[in-house]
Write an enzyme that holds these catalytic residues in place. Structure first.
Site, PDB file in Angstrom:
ATOM      1  N   HIS A 118      26.685   6.997 113.471  1.00  0.00           N
ATOM      2  CA  HIS A 118      25.412   7.046 113.524  1.00  0.00           C
ATOM      3  C   HIS A 118      24.905   5.794 113.119  1.00  0.00           C
ATOM      4  O   HIS A 118      25.459   5.055 112.484  1.00  0.00           O
ATOM      5  CB  HIS A 118      24.836   7.931 112.138  1.00  0.00           C
ATOM      6  CG  HIS A 118      24.907   9.311 112.730  1.00  0.00           C
ATOM      7  ND1 HIS A 118      25.132  10.370 111.747  1.00  0.00           N
ATOM      8  CD2 HIS A 118      24.301  10.233 113.687  1.00  0.00           C
ATOM      9  CE1 HIS A 118      24.786  11.561 112.175  1.00  0.00           C
ATOM     10  NE2 HIS A 118      24.383  11.486 113.402  1.00  0.00           N
ATOM     11  N   CYS A 143      22.144   8.772 104.575  1.00  0.00           N
ATOM     12  CA  CYS A 143      22.243  10.223 105.022  1.00  0.00           C
ATOM     13  C   CYS A 143      21.779  11.368 104.402  1.00  0.00           C
ATOM     14  O   CYS A 143      21.245  12.303 104.967  1.00  0.00           O
ATOM     15  CB  CYS A 143      23.787  10.344 105.430  1.00  0.00           C
ATOM     16  SG  CYS A 143      24.807   9.184 106.407  1.00  0.00           S
TER      17      CYS A 143
HETATM   18  N1  ARG Z   1      29.073  15.373 108.579  1.00  0.00           N
HETATM   19  C1  ARG Z   1      28.006  14.827 109.098  1.00  0.00           C
HETATM   20  C2  ARG Z   1      27.995  14.631 110.659  1.00  0.00           C
HETATM   21  O1  ARG Z   1      29.028  14.183 111.214  1.00  0.00           O
HETATM   22  C3  ARG Z   1      27.560  13.438 108.477  1.00  0.00           C
HETATM   23  C4  ARG Z   1      26.057  13.183 108.622  1.00  0.00           C
HETATM   24  C5  ARG Z   1      26.038  12.013 108.010  1.00  0.00           C
HETATM   25  N2  ARG Z   1      24.562  11.665 108.548  1.00  0.00           N
HETATM   26  C6  ARG Z   1      23.957  10.542 108.933  1.00  0.00           C
HETATM   27  N3  ARG Z   1      22.852  10.101 108.999  1.00  0.00           N
HETATM   28  N4  ARG Z   1      24.652   9.268 109.201  1.00  0.00           N
HETATM   29  O2  ARG Z   1      26.916  14.940 111.347  1.00  0.00           O
END
Ligand code: ARG
Length: 707
Positions: A168, A264
């Site tokens: 991300h 996050c």
């Molecule tokens: N386990 C989640 C996923 O893989 C973590 C999300 C993390 N969020 C972020 N904005 N980076 O989607």
């Protein structure tokens, strides 16, 4: 001012690592402690609460990642673009977030089905509100970016994520107050790094080390001059301090196990709109068409890989699969690129794969610029490939002559209305000619019929060759097919050219190659000084580089043999004269002279002698090679990397190419031309030649019924 910030969070009541959808979750399924997670989350909540308003969304059972509210959507003013999760494991969160946005007075925008976009996890506003940075490559699709630009009326700068640990954008990129940027350059491709460097001045870029990046230092919440994160090294703290920021650390290790941290766990829900900023959609899209043996030849995979690796993204609009082995497939693919430059670069490569862009460009004339300096092309000249190419001039498609790679397209006869297009090396460009620049009005013709138009017998032949390099175990089969091919070429008075290195002699292949020439299978020989010297040393003295070829042992004083050989030939005048004078009586060079098989020996810096026959002017040697290669049907390359690559460069697609070398790297380099007609054989050339002769003998022998 910071007190006015509003953030959305979701308490970790149902949080757990239940599945693996990013590399951090691997090995961590059910390994996180709920209690510790709650404690860490509470601490973060308090830290934020002291500096901003924090709203809460009710956690939903069965959706453990809902704590990561950054992925709820993207908010600007009173608009919210709802996320479309890439993984089904998170898609169930969408209705809960949608409801929250609606209940809180946001206008909700929803992307088309199957167009993933993971909200503020992948889209971050410049803190001055000047533009939106949007990531793609893992969770969000590039094609979602134009929607963001349109709905939010803001310029979108697309960044290509290439390291799966930073899947991300908010895991590796954090815009800070005052135009600063905290980021990890290693997470992005080169183009994206350039884009970042162009938009953010060096003094405002805080690039972090991998050690901080894997602690999710970029996954920070920026509240005025405060930066809240899981953990920061001392050097990062001082870098941030120099820029006027204070780091507040709050451990979030339990959430790291799911691939998330401070940022996050939050979503800023009161992003102010800058009235004077408006949409600029950088993303360009084009539709291309491809036709041919898209699957068998791997063409479609290569095209799609090339798009993604080149920083673009694609959508296959339709794919018509050929049903029979010989029928071709057709595909229409929508290509998106983050900018015009990237699109041009992608299109140039896709055209080389035989793609056409039916919509617009290919229907335009090619751009022509005059040669202004002999031997020099205009800057943006189109670089040719081995594939048959056509250019559109004055509304007509003209086929290129002298197709080869690494040339420019030179146009002459324009004024006479009889345009002629030729592949020319840069050095050969002349005043008065025009050169094709850019990529408009160019198409390469991939023989769609490459298979269909062959006879059944023929189609069995070189089809295996599309698979590239053959392993040892397949050598015999390959040799059998090559023997058949050579026999056919000889029968129809075609042309087989052999490119050979001195290894042919060291491995005992000399006698076989001599025979091949004697029996009329070879119509031109290309090599360097060495192959000729070693061959004639063997013919005159029975050694090769001083080693007795019959007994395989070094002969005393043998190391002088090759110089003596050169001396002998020099005394005679040249190779042909040595044959004439009865000095040279056997071997490869002898057979060439006797059978009237033309040869070119190209010189190099390491040559001994050289022989009087060796061409030491490189441009002249290249021309002489090209001349002998004209009209070749088949080229057999025997253990000579240098000369084989030289030949490969001059040879258009469609010529059958067999490359034999003990070194797989050489074979791969040559055989992988993306055409069905090239094959690599990784084996000892001496062995290859003896097997080949045996196969040819078999073809000569009387027909026997198999019993
Ligand atoms: N386990 C989640 C996923 O893989 C973590 C999300 C993390 N969020 C972020 N904005 N980076 O989607």
């Amino acid at each position: 001012m910071t007190a006015q910030l509003r953030i959305l969070m979701c308490s970790p009541d149902h949080y757990d690592v239940d599945y693996v959808i990013n590399p951090w979750m691997e090995g961590n399924v059910h390994k996180s402690s709920r209690d510790r997670a709650v404690e860490q989350w509470q601490k973060l909540y308090k830290v934020l609460k002291a500096r901003a308003i924090v709203d809460l969304v009710e956690p939903a059972k069965g959706w453990p990642d809902m704590v990561f509210t950054a992925n709820a959507g993207l908010v600007l003013g009173d608009k919210a673009v709802l996320s479309r999760f890439y993984h089904k494991e998170r898609q169930g969160e969408e209705p809960y977030f949608k409801a929250w946005f609606e209940q809180n007075g946001f206008t909700v925008y929803e992307l088309p089905k199957d167009l993933p976009f993971e909200g503020a996890g992948d889209a971050l506003f410049d803190r001055e509100g000047r533009w939106l940075w949007a990531g793609y490559g893992f969770r969000s699709e590039l094609d979602s970016h134009p929607y963001l630009a349109q709905w939010l009326d803001i310029e979108v700068l697309s960044l290509h994520l290439v390291d799966e640990r930073f899947y991300h954008l908010d895991t590796c990129f954090c815009p800070l107050e005052g135009g600063y940027l905290l980021y990890y350059p290693g997470a992005f491709d080169a183009y994206s790094n350039q884009l970042i460097e162009r938009r953010v001045p060096a003094a405002k870029r805080i690039a972090i080390e991998e050690a901080d990046a894997v602690n999710f230092a970029c996954n920070s919440v920026n509240l005025g001059q405060v930066v809240v994160m899981n953990k920061a090294s001392n050097s990062l703290k001082s870098a941030l301090a120099r820029a006027g920021f204070e780091v507040v650390e709050t451990p979030l290790t339990e959430f790291l196990k799911a691939g998330g941290a401070a940022k996050c766990l939050t979503l800023r829900v009161n992003e102010p709109v800058m009235e004077d900023r408006h949409a600029v959609a950088g993303v360009e899209t084009r539709v291309i068409q491809m036709q041919g043996h898209l699957l068998d030849s791997g063409l479609i995979n290569r095209a799609l890989d090339l798009i993604v690796e080149g920083g673009g993204s694609f959508q296959v609009l339709d794919f018509r699969l050929g049903e029979q082995r010989q029928s071709t497939s057709a595909a229409r693919i929508k290509v998106s690129a983050p900018s015009h430059e990237v699109m041009e670069e992608l299109m140039a490569q896709l055209i080389d794969l035989g793609a056409v862009a039916p919509d617009d460009r290919s229907e335009r004339d090619a751009q022509l610029e005059p040669v202004e300096l002999p031997g020099v092309a205009p800057d943006d000249f189109y670089v040719t490939t081995i594939y048959p190419t056509e250019v559109r001039i004055q509304g007509r498609w003209v086929r290129l002559q002298n197709q080869r790679m690494d040339g420019a397209i030179a146009i002459s006869g324009l004024n006479e209305g009889q345009p002629v297009a030729r592949c020319k090396l840069l050095r050969d460009l002349e005043l008065g000619e025009y050169v094709v620049t850019g990529i408009d009005g160019i198409r390469t013709v991939r023989k769609a019929e490459a298979r269909g138009d062959r006879t059944a017998r023929e189609s069995q032949e070189f089809t295996f060759m599309g698979s590239g390099v053959s392993s040892e175990r397949r050598v015999e089969l390959v040799v059998e097919q090559i023997a058949w091919e050579l026999r056919q070429v000889r029968e129809r008075r075609g042309k087989t050219v052999v490119v050979a290195g001195p290894v042919v002699i060291h491995t005992g292949g000399g006698e076989h190659l001599s025979r091949l020439i004697r029996e009329g299978y070879v119509h031109a020989l290309l090599g360097g000084n060495a192959i000729a010297v070693h061959d004639m040393e063997q013919a005159l003295m029975g050694t090769s580089l001083g080693v007795d070829m019959k007994q395989g042992i070094a002969v005393r004083g043998g190391h002088r043999h090759h110089l003596k050989t050169i001396n002998t030939i020099r005394r005679c005048g040249n190779i042909a004269k040595a044959v004439e004078q009865g000095v040279l009586t056997n071997g490869i060079m002898y057979e060439c002279v006797k059978q009237d098989v033309p040869f070119v020996l190209a010189g190099s810096i390491r040559d001994d002698g050289p022989l009087p026959d060796t061409v030491t002017d490189m441009v002249e040697a290249q021309q002489a090679y090209a001349k002998l290669l004209e009209g070749a049907d088949t080229i057999i390359m025997l253990s000579s990397m240098l000369h084989s690559i030289g030949v490969g460069n001059m040879t258009p697609a469609g010529v059958k190419l067999v490359c034999v070398d003990i070194n797989p790297a050489v074979v791969t380099k040559l055989a992988d031309r993306g055409s069905l007609e090239s094959v690599g054989v990784v084996t000892d050339v001496g062995l290859f030649l003896s097997l080949l002769m045996r196969q040819l003998d078999k073809l000569e022998s009387p027909y026997e019924l198999a019993v």
